[in-house]
Design a protein around this motif. Structure first.
Motif, PDB file in Angstrom:
ATOM      1  N   CYS A 131     -18.704   9.205  23.066  1.00  0.00           N
ATOM      2  CA  CYS A 131     -18.254   8.021  23.810  1.00  0.00           C
ATOM      3  C   CYS A 131     -17.907   6.882  22.859  1.00  0.00           C
ATOM      4  O   CYS A 131     -16.895   6.193  23.047  1.00  0.00           O
ATOM      5  CB  CYS A 131     -19.324   7.575  24.803  1.00  0.00           C
ATOM      6  SG  CYS A 131     -19.505   8.672  26.220  1.00  0.00           S
TER       7      CYS A 131
ATOM      8  N   MET B  84     -14.334   5.114  22.501  1.00  0.00           N
ATOM      9  CA  MET B  84     -14.262   3.674  22.718  1.00  0.00           C
ATOM     10  C   MET B  84     -13.619   2.978  21.523  1.00  0.00           C
ATOM     11  O   MET B  84     -12.846   2.033  21.685  1.00  0.00           O
ATOM     12  CB  MET B  84     -15.658   3.107  22.967  1.00  0.00           C
ATOM     13  CG  MET B  84     -15.670   1.619  23.210  1.00  0.00           C
ATOM     14  SD  MET B  84     -17.327   1.044  23.580  1.00  0.00           S
ATOM     15  CE  MET B  84     -17.248   1.113  25.355  1.00  0.00           C
TER      16      MET B  84
ATOM     17  N   LYS C 104      -9.060   5.596  25.700  1.00  0.00           N
ATOM     18  CA  LYS C 104      -9.785   4.665  26.563  1.00  0.00           C
ATOM     19  C   LYS C 104      -9.659   5.071  28.033  1.00  0.00           C
ATOM     20  O   LYS C 104     -10.610   4.929  28.799  1.00  0.00           O
ATOM     21  CB  LYS C 104      -9.294   3.250  26.340  1.00  0.00           C
ATOM     22  CG  LYS C 104      -9.653   2.728  24.948  1.00  0.00           C
ATOM     23  CD  LYS C 104      -9.393   1.276  24.808  1.00  0.00           C
ATOM     24  CE  LYS C 104      -9.582   0.735  23.419  1.00  0.00           C
ATOM     25  NZ  LYS C 104     -10.546   1.300  22.551  1.00  0.00           N
TER      26      LYS C 104
ATOM     27  N   ASN D  18     -12.723   5.713  30.347  1.00  0.00           N
ATOM     28  CA  ASN D  18     -12.869   4.889  31.552  1.00  0.00           C
ATOM     29  C   ASN D  18     -13.042   5.744  32.803  1.00  0.00           C
ATOM     30  O   ASN D  18     -13.801   5.378  33.702  1.00  0.00           O
ATOM     31  CB  ASN D  18     -11.667   3.953  31.716  1.00  0.00           C
ATOM     32  CG  ASN D  18     -11.675   2.829  30.711  1.00  0.00           C
ATOM     33  OD1 ASN D  18     -12.704   2.487  30.135  1.00  0.00           O
ATOM     34  ND2 ASN D  18     -10.511   2.251  30.472  1.00  0.00           N
TER      35      ASN D  18
ATOM     36  N   GLU E  22     -16.628   6.955  32.667  1.00  0.00           N
ATOM     37  CA  GLU E  22     -17.527   5.823  32.936  1.00  0.00           C
ATOM     38  C   GLU E  22     -17.509   5.442  34.417  1.00  0.00           C
ATOM     39  O   GLU E  22     -18.567   5.225  35.010  1.00  0.00           O
ATOM     40  CB  GLU E  22     -17.117   4.615  32.092  1.00  0.00           C
ATOM     41  CG  GLU E  22     -17.989   3.397  32.332  1.00  0.00           C
ATOM     42  CD  GLU E  22     -17.604   2.215  31.449  1.00  0.00           C
ATOM     43  OE1 GLU E  22     -18.307   1.199  31.536  1.00  0.00           O
ATOM     44  OE2 GLU E  22     -16.624   2.295  30.686  1.00  0.00           O
ATOM     45  N   GLU E  23     -16.325   5.367  34.987  1.00  0.00           N
ATOM     46  CA  GLU E  23     -16.221   5.029  36.402  1.00  0.00           C
ATOM     47  C   GLU E  23     -16.977   6.042  37.260  1.00  0.00           C
ATOM     48  O   GLU E  23     -17.677   5.672  38.198  1.00  0.00           O
ATOM     49  CB  GLU E  23     -14.750   4.970  36.813  1.00  0.00           C
ATOM     50  CG  GLU E  23     -14.518   4.518  38.232  1.00  0.00           C
ATOM     51  CD  GLU E  23     -13.052   4.463  38.574  1.00  0.00           C
ATOM     52  OE1 GLU E  23     -12.626   5.199  39.494  1.00  0.00           O
ATOM     53  OE2 GLU E  23     -12.321   3.694  37.917  1.00  0.00           O
TER      54      GLU E  23
ATOM     55  N   HIS F  97     -20.570  -1.638  29.296  1.00  0.00           N
ATOM     56  CA  HIS F  97     -19.761  -0.446  29.063  1.00  0.00           C
ATOM     57  C   HIS F  97     -20.657   0.780  28.911  1.00  0.00           C
ATOM     58  O   HIS F  97     -21.878   0.672  28.803  1.00  0.00           O
ATOM     59  CB  HIS F  97     -18.840  -0.631  27.857  1.00  0.00           C
ATOM     60  CG  HIS F  97     -19.548  -1.084  26.623  1.00  0.00           C
ATOM     61  ND1 HIS F  97     -20.380  -0.256  25.894  1.00  0.00           N
ATOM     62  CD2 HIS F  97     -19.577  -2.289  26.003  1.00  0.00           C
ATOM     63  CE1 HIS F  97     -20.866  -0.922  24.878  1.00  0.00           C
ATOM     64  NE2 HIS F  97     -20.407  -2.159  24.921  1.00  0.00           N
TER      65      HIS F  97
ATOM     66  N   GLN G 272     -23.220   1.015  26.082  1.00  0.00           N
ATOM     67  CA  GLN G 272     -24.377   0.169  26.353  1.00  0.00           C
ATOM     68  C   GLN G 272     -25.330   0.866  27.327  1.00  0.00           C
ATOM     69  O   GLN G 272     -26.543   0.863  27.124  1.00  0.00           O
ATOM     70  CB  GLN G 272     -23.930  -1.180  26.911  1.00  0.00           C
ATOM     71  CG  GLN G 272     -25.064  -2.162  27.113  1.00  0.00           C
ATOM     72  CD  GLN G 272     -24.557  -3.518  27.578  1.00  0.00           C
ATOM     73  OE1 GLN G 272     -23.366  -3.802  27.543  1.00  0.00           O
ATOM     74  NE2 GLN G 272     -25.469  -4.352  28.020  1.00  0.00           N
TER      75      GLN G 272
END
Length: 126
Positions: A52, A56, A64, A68, A71-72, A87, A90
């Motif tokens: 990741c 990123m 990205k 994304n 992540e979504e 993000h 994190q």
């Protein structure tokens, strides 16, 4: 409305992301397709967090876009990072080991659908 099984929810979300990419140029589609196909193996070889972080840090928008989408998915209700701020990297660095493993497994399962639909609907090198 009846509740869909998890695999259907993954497929529906992945298909939505892929159909949004159909309007992009052939080169963008090829890059996206390539990065989708590479992300799962990269997770398995280097670890979820490292993969990741690599996606990123990369400057290409297709990297990205793949990240994304994952992540979504992972932040949707009922998924490992639901309700988490920040993000994906994190979220990964702040979670416990069991949530990390769950997120990795879920990301790989989601990427399987994203890869299948990417091959089916987008231009590829082959």
């Amino acid at each position: 409305m009846s509740r869909q099984i998890l695999a259907q929810e993954r497929a529906k979300h992945a298909l939505k992301k892929i159909t949004a990419y159909e309007n992009k140029s052939q080169d963008e589609q090829k890059l996206f397709n390539s990065y989708v196909a590479s992300f799962g193996p990269m997770i398995l070889m280097n670890g979820f967090g490292q993969a990741c972080a690599f996606y990123m840090a990369n400057k290409k928008s297709e990297h990205k876009d793949v990240l994304n989408a994952v992540e979504e998915w992972l932040k949707k209700e009922g998924r490992p990072f639901h309700g988490k701020e920040g993000h994906i990297v994190q979220c990964i660095t702040e979670c416990d080991m069991s949530r990390y493993r769950l997120a990795q497994v879920e990301a790989l399962a989601y990427l399987d659908w994203l890869k299948k639909f990417s091959k089916a609907f987008l231009n590829s090198e082959g």
